[in-house]
Design an enzyme around this catalytic site. Structure first.
Site, mmCIF file in Angstrom:
data_model
loop_
_atom_site.group_PDB
_atom_site.id
_atom_site.type_symbol
_atom_site.label_atom_id
_atom_site.label_comp_id
_atom_site.label_asym_id
_atom_site.label_seq_id
_atom_site.Cartn_x
_atom_site.Cartn_y
_atom_site.Cartn_z
ATOM 1 N N GLY A 278 0.058 3.718 -3.184
ATOM 2 C CA GLY A 278 -0.190 5.145 -3.394
ATOM 3 C C GLY A 278 -1.508 5.462 -4.054
ATOM 4 O O GLY A 278 -1.763 6.614 -4.410
ATOM 5 N N TYR A 364 0.325 17.061 6.625
ATOM 6 C CA TYR A 364 0.263 17.121 5.154
ATOM 7 C C TYR A 364 -0.792 18.074 4.641
ATOM 8 O O TYR A 364 -1.099 18.042 3.448
ATOM 9 C CB TYR A 364 -0.113 15.750 4.566
ATOM 10 C CG TYR A 364 0.638 14.559 5.048
ATOM 11 C CD1 TYR A 364 2.009 14.438 4.820
ATOM 12 C CD2 TYR A 364 -0.025 13.512 5.679
ATOM 13 C CE1 TYR A 364 2.686 13.303 5.234
ATOM 14 C CE2 TYR A 364 0.653 12.377 6.089
ATOM 15 C CZ TYR A 364 2.009 12.285 5.871
ATOM 16 O OH TYR A 364 2.671 11.164 6.275
ATOM 17 N N CYS A 391 -2.286 21.319 23.049
ATOM 18 C CA CYS A 391 -1.734 22.652 23.252
ATOM 19 C C CYS A 391 -0.898 23.043 22.049
ATOM 20 O O CYS A 391 0.328 23.081 22.107
ATOM 21 C CB CYS A 391 -0.906 22.679 24.521
ATOM 22 S SG CYS A 391 -1.943 22.438 25.946
HETATM 23 C C1 LIG Z 1 3.690 3.691 1.918
HETATM 24 C C2 LIG Z 1 3.988 2.667 0.908
HETATM 25 C C3 LIG Z 1 2.955 1.954 0.309
HETATM 26 C C4 LIG Z 1 1.505 2.219 0.589
HETATM 27 O O1 LIG Z 1 1.108 3.484 0.214
HETATM 28 P P1 LIG Z 1 -0.466 3.815 0.229
HETATM 29 O O2 LIG Z 1 -0.503 5.267 -0.126
HETATM 30 O O3 LIG Z 1 -0.954 3.550 1.605
HETATM 31 O O4 LIG Z 1 -1.098 2.945 -0.776
HETATM 32 C C5 LIG Z 1 3.281 0.967 -0.586
HETATM 33 N N1 LIG Z 1 4.569 0.682 -0.881
HETATM 34 C C6 LIG Z 1 5.586 1.340 -0.310
HETATM 35 C C7 LIG Z 1 6.961 0.965 -0.657
HETATM 36 C C8 LIG Z 1 5.340 2.353 0.587
HETATM 37 O O5 LIG Z 1 6.360 3.014 1.137
#
Ligand SMILES: *Cc1c(COP(=O)(O)O)cnc(C)c1O
Length: 463
Positions: A278, A364, A391
């Site tokens: 994340g 998003y 479209c």
């Molecule tokens: C999606 C996800 C990630 C990666 O998220 P990023 O935003 O791409 O870094 C890591 N761990 C889990 C469990 C995820 O679902």
């Protein structure tokens, strides 16, 4: 100031931009280092280059739209993450951001581990030679076949996501005569996105087992009782596109609280803690992400402090960056088709792709930047919206952007930071042929995922 090709088009001063920008950037020709892949620049003629190759030639050879991925940047980011965390921690690349066999080989060579969350991703990882023990399997609804394959191949961990799955994985491991390493995914009541995080987020979501209601602790008890499971740790993933570590701080505090409870109730100290992915990247010049070494330092300090407070040995940390590794390494190259100035509003710039190659803006409200890359221009900034050819009026690639007012059909424009969640979420909407991914390095370009063809469409449409 040069003559505008679209005198009827709105100038930025004539409209109140409703979106991200309050003013155009000082230099429309600049390719901001923060949002473009490492080797991107402009040559003496003003044509953008990546890995030493100019986009005009790349477009001639590979067509548009296409994703161009800077392999050197990708590898450098892998190394930065690995070196930042060192040997005492594990970096898992989240394959869902973008996965291909070439990418798996790069990850393998650079010493990263790999997260997969489906049978298809697992198959890709194995086909490209990623050692199974370096693969983690995720998912809130893994099929029996997916679990069987993962256990049989000997994946390093399966992240358990429900009470049913605890039993299901244990049964499959028993049947196959294995003991499977597992983690339990918990929801810690923290939700983090971009600049804000909520420490009291409700746990009303499909992933994980809630800590607050005691289900996470119950899951640990159940997993510890099953001899075909080796419970090695707790997993928490709190959000996406996160820019600071305060959300991780609260999450780590709560996860360590669970580790302490497990130690007190079961006399077991679980050796691993996974803080998920994340981590944010720069989609526009306003985004200011932390470097991997800053994140690594902050996370290990947080976990160390929490464990010392709880009287626990510090567990092995793992993280799962997807976007932060691949996102900045690629851009999408489009050819400009129609240019439609709407009096008093903005100019709609249509490109030869759209929501089929980048759904993130529609899905998003994601923000992107864009630049004219086949040449430079001294024309004044023109408030633009880059839209696709589908479209659907929501088919927007870049909601608010300034492009030079002399932009014309045939120009090439590029949207940076499209390495993550663009090709992997691409669709065939309107029977669009999904674009190729071309890896560029040291003056050489290589297709790693080819463009779809009409034959590919008819292969599935069996009449
Ligand atoms: C999606 C996800 C990630 C990666 O998220 P990023 O935003 O791409 O870094 C890591 N761990 C889990 C469990 C995820 O679902």
């Amino acid at each position: 100031m040069s003559r505008s090709a679209h005198p009827a088009g709105p100038r930025y001063a004539d409209v109140i931009p409703e979106g991200h920008y309050s003013a155009p950037p000082a230099d429309l020709n600049a390719l901001d280092r923060r949002v473009w892949a490492r080797t991107v620049g402009r040559d003496a003629d003003g044509v953008a280059t990546v890995g030493g190759l100019d986009v005009q030639r790349l477009a001639e050879e590979f067509g548009t739209p296409a994703y161009f991925l800077d392999e050197e940047d990708f590898r450098a980011r892998c190394r930065a993450w690995r070196e930042a965390f060192g040997d005492g921690a594990d970096v898992f690349y989240a394959g869902k951001a973008f996965l291909s066999r070439a990418v798996v080989r790069w990850l393998h060579e650079e010493g990263l581990n790999l997260d997969v969350c489906s049978g298809g991703e697992l198959a890709t990882a194995l086909a490209a030679g990623m050692p199974a023990e370096r693969i983690a399997l995720h998912g809130n609804n893994k099929s029996t076949e997916e679990i069987e394959r993962a256990v049989r191949e000997g994946v390093g961990r399966i992240v358990l996501d429900s009470f049913q799955e605890i039993v299901r994985v244990a049964h499959i491991a028993e049947k196959l005569g294995k003991r499977q390493r597992v983690q339990i995914r918990v929801t810690v009541g923290v939700e983090a996105h971009t600049h804000e995080f909520i420490a009291t987020a409700h746990e009303d979501q499909k992933f994980g087992l809630p800590l607050a209601a005691g289900q996470a602790a119950e899951a640990v008890s159940r997993a510890l009782r099953l001899e075909h499971l080796e419970l090695v740790g707790i997993h928490s993933h709190i959000g996406s596109q996160i820019f600071d570590t305060s959300g991780f701080e609260v999450a780590a505090h709560r996860v360590v609280g669970l580790l302490k409870q497990v130690r007190d109730e079961h006399g077991v100290e679980l050796p691993e803690i996974d803080l998920g992915g994340g981590l944010g990247i720069a989609y526009t010049a306003d985004d200011d992400p932390r470097e991997p070494h800053e994140i690594a330092k902050a996370l290990s300090e947080i976990v160390t402090r929490e464990c010392e407070g709880a009287g626990l040995a510090v567990p092995r940390i793992s993280v799962e960056p997807g976007r932060a590794i691949v996102g900045p390494t690629a851009f999408t190259l489009y050819e400009v088709g129609t240019v439609k100035p709407l009096q008093g509003l903005r100019t709609y710039v249509s490109v030869d792709g759209g929501m089929s190659d980048n759904i993130r803006t529609a899905l998003y409200d994601a923000e992107y930047s864009v630049a004219l890359v086949s040449r430079t221009s001294d024309a004044e900034p023109m408030l633009s919206r880059v839209v696709g050819k589908h479209c659907e009026s929501g088919d927007i690639v870049v909601r608010d952007a300034f492009l030079p007012a002399d932009l014309a059909p045939g120009d090439l424009i590029a949207v940076p930071a499209t390495g993550a969640y663009c090709r992997s979420m691409a669709s065939n909407y309107n029977h669009a042929l999904r674009p190729p991914v071309v890896a560029v390095k040291d003056g050489e370009a290589r297709v790693i995922v080819r463009r779809e063809t009409e034959e590919d469409l008819f292969r599935l449409d069996v009449g």
